[in-house]
Scaffold this motif. Structure first.
Motif, PDB file in Angstrom:
ATOM      1  N   LYS A 168       0.839  -1.206   0.000  1.00 44.64           N
ATOM      2  CA  LYS A 168       0.000   0.000   0.000  1.00 44.64           C
ATOM      3  C   LYS A 168       0.874   1.258   0.000  1.00 44.64           C
ATOM      4  CE  LYS A 168      -4.117   1.929   0.325  1.00 44.64           C
ATOM      5  NZ  LYS A 168      -5.150   1.749  -0.700  1.00 44.64           N
ATOM      6  N   THR A 169       1.966   1.208   0.771  1.00 50.63           N
ATOM      7  CA  THR A 169       2.888   2.348   0.832  1.00 50.63           C
ATOM      8  C   THR A 169       3.514   2.614  -0.527  1.00 50.63           C
ATOM      9  OG1 THR A 169       3.392   1.918   3.163  1.00 50.63           O
ATOM     10  CG2 THR A 169       4.991   3.220   1.920  1.00 50.63           C
ATOM     11  N   LYS A 170       3.934   1.554  -1.203  1.00 47.92           N
ATOM     12  CA  LYS A 170       4.528   1.706  -2.540  1.00 47.92           C
ATOM     13  C   LYS A 170       3.519   2.308  -3.514  1.00 47.92           C
ATOM     14  CE  LYS A 170       6.956  -0.740  -6.229  1.00 47.92           C
ATOM     15  NZ  LYS A 170       6.177  -0.051  -7.285  1.00 47.92           N
ATOM     16  N   LEU A 172       1.047   4.278  -2.770  1.00 47.41           N
ATOM     17  CA  LEU A 172       0.848   5.678  -2.398  1.00 47.41           C
ATOM     18  C   LEU A 172       2.018   6.532  -2.886  1.00 47.41           C
ATOM     19  CD1 LEU A 172      -0.799   7.820  -0.894  1.00 47.41           C
ATOM     20  CD2 LEU A 172       0.431   7.196   1.196  1.00 47.41           C
ATOM     21  N   ILE A 173       3.239   6.054  -2.698  1.00 48.73           N
ATOM     22  CA  ILE A 173       4.418   6.792  -3.155  1.00 48.73           C
ATOM     23  C   ILE A 173       4.360   7.006  -4.665  1.00 48.73           C
ATOM     24  CG2 ILE A 173       6.932   6.632  -3.462  1.00 48.73           C
ATOM     25  CD1 ILE A 173       7.041   5.278  -0.705  1.00 48.73           C
ATOM     26  N   ASP A 174       4.022   5.951  -5.394  1.00 42.98           N
ATOM     27  CA  ASP A 174       3.925   6.061  -6.862  1.00 42.98           C
ATOM     28  C   ASP A 174       2.853   7.074  -7.267  1.00 42.98           C
ATOM     29  OD1 ASP A 174       5.915   4.186  -7.135  1.00 42.98           O
ATOM     30  OD2 ASP A 174       4.558   2.506  -7.524  1.00 42.98           O
ATOM     31  N   GLU A 175       1.719   7.056  -6.551  1.00 45.60           N
ATOM     32  CA  GLU A 175       0.623   7.970  -6.869  1.00 45.60           C
ATOM     33  C   GLU A 175       1.013   9.423  -6.624  1.00 45.60           C
ATOM     34  OE1 GLU A 175      -3.815   9.017  -5.110  1.00 45.60           O
ATOM     35  OE2 GLU A 175      -3.098   6.954  -4.993  1.00 45.60           O
ATOM     36  N   ILE A 176       1.644   9.672  -5.479  1.00 41.29           N
ATOM     37  CA  ILE A 176       1.992  11.050  -5.107  1.00 41.29           C
ATOM     38  C   ILE A 176       3.059  11.613  -6.032  1.00 41.29           C
ATOM     39  CG2 ILE A 176       3.170  12.422  -3.337  1.00 41.29           C
ATOM     40  CD1 ILE A 176       1.591  10.789  -1.244  1.00 41.29           C
ATOM     41  N   PHE A 177       4.071  10.834  -6.330  1.00 43.72           N
ATOM     42  CA  PHE A 177       5.193  11.372  -7.087  1.00 43.72           C
ATOM     43  C   PHE A 177       5.035  11.230  -8.598  1.00 43.72           C
ATOM     44  CE2 PHE A 177       6.948  10.717  -2.836  1.00 43.72           C
ATOM     45  CZ  PHE A 177       7.438  11.997  -2.606  1.00 43.72           C
ATOM     46  N   SER A 178       3.851  10.796  -9.011  1.00 40.40           N
ATOM     47  CA  SER A 178       3.557  10.811 -10.446  1.00 40.40           C
ATOM     48  C   SER A 178       3.109  12.197 -10.877  1.00 40.40           C
ATOM     49  CB  SER A 178       2.459   9.788 -10.782  1.00 40.40           C
ATOM     50  OG  SER A 178       1.227  10.163 -10.176  1.00 40.40           O
ATOM     51  N   ARG A 179       2.853  13.057  -9.914  1.00 41.54           N
ATOM     52  CA  ARG A 179       2.400  14.414 -10.216  1.00 41.54           C
ATOM     53  C   ARG A 179       3.571  15.275 -10.687  1.00 41.54           C
ATOM     54  NH1 ARG A 179      -2.488  15.732  -7.424  1.00 41.54           N
ATOM     55  NH2 ARG A 179      -3.336  13.914  -6.373  1.00 41.54           N
TER      56      ARG A 179
END
Length: 355
Positions: A168-170, A172-179
């Protein structure tokens, strides 16, 4: 439109008094005014007055509250002017880094009439001794609370599916830093540490709502002690460092090595475990989905909160002693002199915005 943010640059914690006062304003500032003086000498009132005048002029202001008296101010920052004023006396001693350049020392101690103060000598000495005892006891209880917190965390970890949480953490990290990175003006500090809440003589005081109000994207991390909320946020901090993003990092009021809130300024995102996030539109990340609630030992939680309560009780004792100090110093202070300095300082600050 003028905005107000509130926070604590220091905290009464399991590590004792923790100070982030050197994070109030960064080295790219136009000016930092450092006030020196005495209890009851008008430092907080001076800062409040200038902050109110700045707000009337349309400037945004940060109020940096004192954790030992949340009604008192340890510092202010006038954002658009990049000007700060800070109380540089004990326990958060601050001295000019660039004296005469972007730092200016203001000595309010010059307005003490020593002859008038001598009559209060015994009261001052006794209050100082009792103050030290009260803080010692408060910090002992907060330190004990941390030990119980760690026991709760160890117990709860046996009921956590960390494989799913790591996945889940991975995500979330991918989602946030795709911006993409937003275009922003140069920021004052690349990495700024603060508290958005604190253990105070009046109880637990939380100003987190004021730092969330202008953030368009908020992630709320829900989870019991031991489910990895702080660890998740620390992983986001490391990723942000790798990308060179500017951050505001807000620490846990009792256990400051734990992170409660991260604001990644370049992409206008906040990730927080503070429940004030629920007052705003948010994306919820529920770590309790991977936690067996039956493993909880409620009695340990009760002991933890009792220890916090006991620590806060002794903070109130410390405040009582500080009030004795203020009452002892006030008759010896020439407030006309303080007011004159205040008006000169206000004129200097507001004129900098017109140059």
């Amino acid at each position: 439109m003028a905005k107000i943010r509130r926070m604590f640059p220091g905290g009464n914690t399991s590590q004792g008094f923790v100070s982030f006062h050197d994070n109030i304003i960064g080295p790219n500032r136009n000016m930092l005014y450092i006030l020196k003086g005495m209890p009851g000498g008008g430092k907080s009132s001076l800062m409040k007055y200038i902050a109110e005048r700045a707000l009337k002029e349309g400037y945004s202001v940060e109020y940096h509250h004192c954790p030992s008296d949340p009604n008192s101010i340890d510092g202010i920052v006038i954002d658009e002017l990049s000007i700060g004023i800070v109380d540089g006396t004990f326990p958060h001693i601050i001295d000019p880094t660039y004296p005469g350049l972007i730092d200016k020392l203001i000595d309010l101690g010059q307005f003490i009439d020593r002859q008038k103060l001598i009559g209060f000598k015994e009261n001052i000495i006794e209050a100082k001794v009792n103050n030290k005892i009260a803080y010692r006891k408060a910090f002992a209880y907060f330190k004990s609370a941390k030990i119980i917190y760690e026991e709760i965390a160890q117990n709860n970890k046996s009921g956590v599916d960390f494989i799913k949480i790591n996945y889940k953490t991975k995500e979330l990290i991918d989602e946030i830093f795709s911006r993409g990175t937003a275009n922003r003006e140069e920021l004052i500090l690349v990495e700024r540490h603060m508290f958005s809440n604190a253990n105070t003589p009046e109880g637990y005081v939380d100003y987190t709502q004021t730092i969330l109000e202008e953030i368009p994207t908020i992630y709320y991390i829900e989870g019991e002690i031991g489910t990895g909320k702080s660890t998740l946020i620390k992983r986001l901090i490391e990723k942000s460092k790798m990308k060179g993003y500017s951050m505001e990092i807000y620490h846990n009021a009792t256990i400051p090595e734990k992170i409660e809130t991260l604001i990644i300024k370049d992409i206008d995102i906040c990730i927080t475990s503070n429940k004030n996030a629920l007052k705003f539109p948010h994306n919820k990340v529920n770590l309790n989905e991977y936690f067996n609630q039956n493993i909880k030992d409620i009695k340990d939680y009760e002991v933890y909160y009792l220890l916090i309560e006991k620590g806060i009780f002794h903070l109130s004792k410390a405040k009582n002693n500080h009030e004795i100090l203020e009452k002892s110093y006030r008759p010896a202070v020439n407030y006309e002199g303080v007011t004159k300095v205040r008006e000169e300082l206000l004129k200097e600050i507001l004129s900098s915005g017109k140059s």
